[in-house]
Design an enzyme around this catalytic site. Sequence first.
Site, short mmCIF file in Angstrom:
data_model
loop_
_atom_site.label_atom_id
_atom_site.label_comp_id
_atom_site.label_asym_id
_atom_site.label_seq_id
_atom_site.Cartn_x
_atom_site.Cartn_y
_atom_site.Cartn_z
CD GLU A 1 -6.56 6.26 4.07
OE1 GLU A 1 -5.88 7.05 4.74
OE2 GLU A 1 -6.11 5.20 3.60
CG ASP B 1 -6.40 1.40 6.06
OD1 ASP B 1 -6.30 2.60 6.34
OD2 ASP B 1 -5.48 0.56 6.26
#
Length: 558
Positions: A309, A268
Site C-alpha cells: 500500500e 500497510d
Amino acid sequence: MNSGAMLNAYPDSMGGNLGEIAALLKRPEMKDAFRSFYILPSVFNTDLDRGFSVISYDLNRVYARGGDLERLREMGVDLKLDFILNHLSVLSPQFQDILKRGDASPYRNFFIDWNQFWTGYGEMTEAGYIQPNTEMIRNMFFRKPGLPILMVRLPDGRDVPYWNTFYQEVRYDEVDAQDLMRGMEIQYGEAVLLAQAINAELREGICPAQMTLAGFEGYRERAVGLMETRRKYLGQMDLNLRSDLVWAYYDETLARLKEYGASIVRLDAFAYAPKTPGLRNFLNEPDTWDVLERVRGLAQRHGLTLLPEIHASYAEGSYKVVADKGFMTYDFFLPGLLIDAIENRDAQTLLSWAMEMKEKNIRVVNMLGCHDGIPMLDLKGLIPEERIQALIDLIVSRGGLIKNLHGQKNVYYQVNATYFSALGADERKMLLARAVQLFMPGKPQVWYLDLFAGENDLEAVNRGGAAGHKEINRTNLSMPQIEEALGRRIVRQQIELLRIRNTCPAFGFEAQMDIERQDKQRFSIEWKKDGCAAKLSADLGRCAFTVEIDGETVFVQV
C-alpha cells in the site's frame, strides 16, 4: 488468487461483529456477491487508529472468533488481511518487556532507539534526545509536527526516545493520598493536599515535569519522580529492520495470517519501514525494494500474495515500479478519476488509464470508497491541477473534509467523504460508478458503506475529536439498518451487478479487454475469456449504461 469482488469492512461495521457479517453474507440476497473479504485490522488485538496499532495478531475476542473465519471459508470467501510492516503498539508484549526489563530485555533493539540511530549525526539536547543535524533531516518525510519520537521511561529511571512515526498518547492517571504515601515520606494530611494539587494540574493538561505544585515545592522533585513511574503510553512504535527478531516476527505473523484464511496480505505503511540517516525515510531506494523482496520470500513460503500500500502521485511512477517488480498494487487513481469522468462527462483519461494497466500488465485491487479518504495526491500528473482542485471543491461542497499532509494547505492528500455523498447522493451516478468499477481492470473492492449507499456522517466527525474527519465514512450499521437498506433499489442493484461480475467467466487477470470510444462521454468495455464475453456500454452524458453477457442484455440503466 481469484479476481472476484471483495467486500471491505471493519469486523464491527455490520451488526457489531464478524459473526453477524458472516451470517449476512450467507443470506440469499447476498448470494454470489463476494468472493473475498478484506477485514480491517481491528479484527486483531489492537488499540489506537481503529486497528492499525497492533498489539498482537491474536483475534480480537470482542469482534471475532475462529469459528467466524471458518464459516467464511466454508462459503468460499477468502480473506485479505493487514500486516502492518512498520510498527507495533506500545502495548505489544515486545515493547512492554522493554518497559519492564530495560536493557536486559531481548527486545531492547526490536524497536528503533532514536539516540542509537542518530549517534554521530546530531547533538544531544537537554531533553535527552538527539536533535539530528539540519542536513540529515532536511528531506525527511514527516507524518506529524516535530520529531517522530516517544520518550519512555526504563526501570533504571532513564528516559529513552523511540522512533514513533504515527500516533502516540502519553497519560498520567490521577493520584490519591495513599499513592503518594506509598511512594514518598509524607504524612496523610499533606498527601491529601498534595494529591489535590497534582490532580488539578493534570486536569489542566500539565505534565508532571512542568508542574509548579505551589506550596509543596519541597516535595516537588519526589512527586514528579513518582508520577513519571506511573506514566502510561499508547502509540505505534517503529520496528528495527536490523533486528533478526523482527524478521522472525514477520515470518510468524505471515504464517498466522495464512492460518486465518488469507490469500492476500496488504502491507500497510511498508514504505516507512527502511530507515537510513540523511535519507527521506519514506520509500528509501533501494532499501524499500530490498525489504519488499525479502518479505515476498517469506510470503511465498506461506502461499500468500502481497499487496503493498503506497500513496504517491501518478507523476512519480511508484505504481509502475511496484508492478514491474511483480507485485499487485492499489488503483488509487480510479476513485478520483471516476468522479471526474462522471461530473465532467469525459471518460478519456479514465479509459487511457484502463488501457495502460492492461498493456503494462499492472495488476491492481481497485475501489471507489474505502476506510480512508478519496485520494487526491495520487492524481497529480494524471489530470491537470485545476481539475484536481475543482474535484476537491466539488466534494467539499457536498460535505467532504480535506485532509492535507502535515497540516499544510496545498499539499492535498485526500478528501474524506462517502463515495455516495461525493457523487451528490445521486443513485444513478452511484450505480454507474459501480458498473464502471466492475469493468475496470483488477479485483474490485467494495466498501460496505458504499454498498449500502451511506452518506456523510458529520455527527461522527464531531464525536471523533482531532482525528474525527475519518469517521465521516465509517458509520457502523446495525442489522435493522441493513435490513432497511436491503429494501432500497440502489443497494439491490449494486448486489445484482456484483453477482453478474462474480458469476461470469469472462473476467480475470488473464482475460482480454477491448475498449471502444464513440466520443468522450460514450464508450464500451468488453471482457472475453474461455469463449465468454461481458460488455459494458456507458453514456456519461445521460448516466446510462447496459451490461451484456454473451450478447444478451442482463442489466439496463436508461
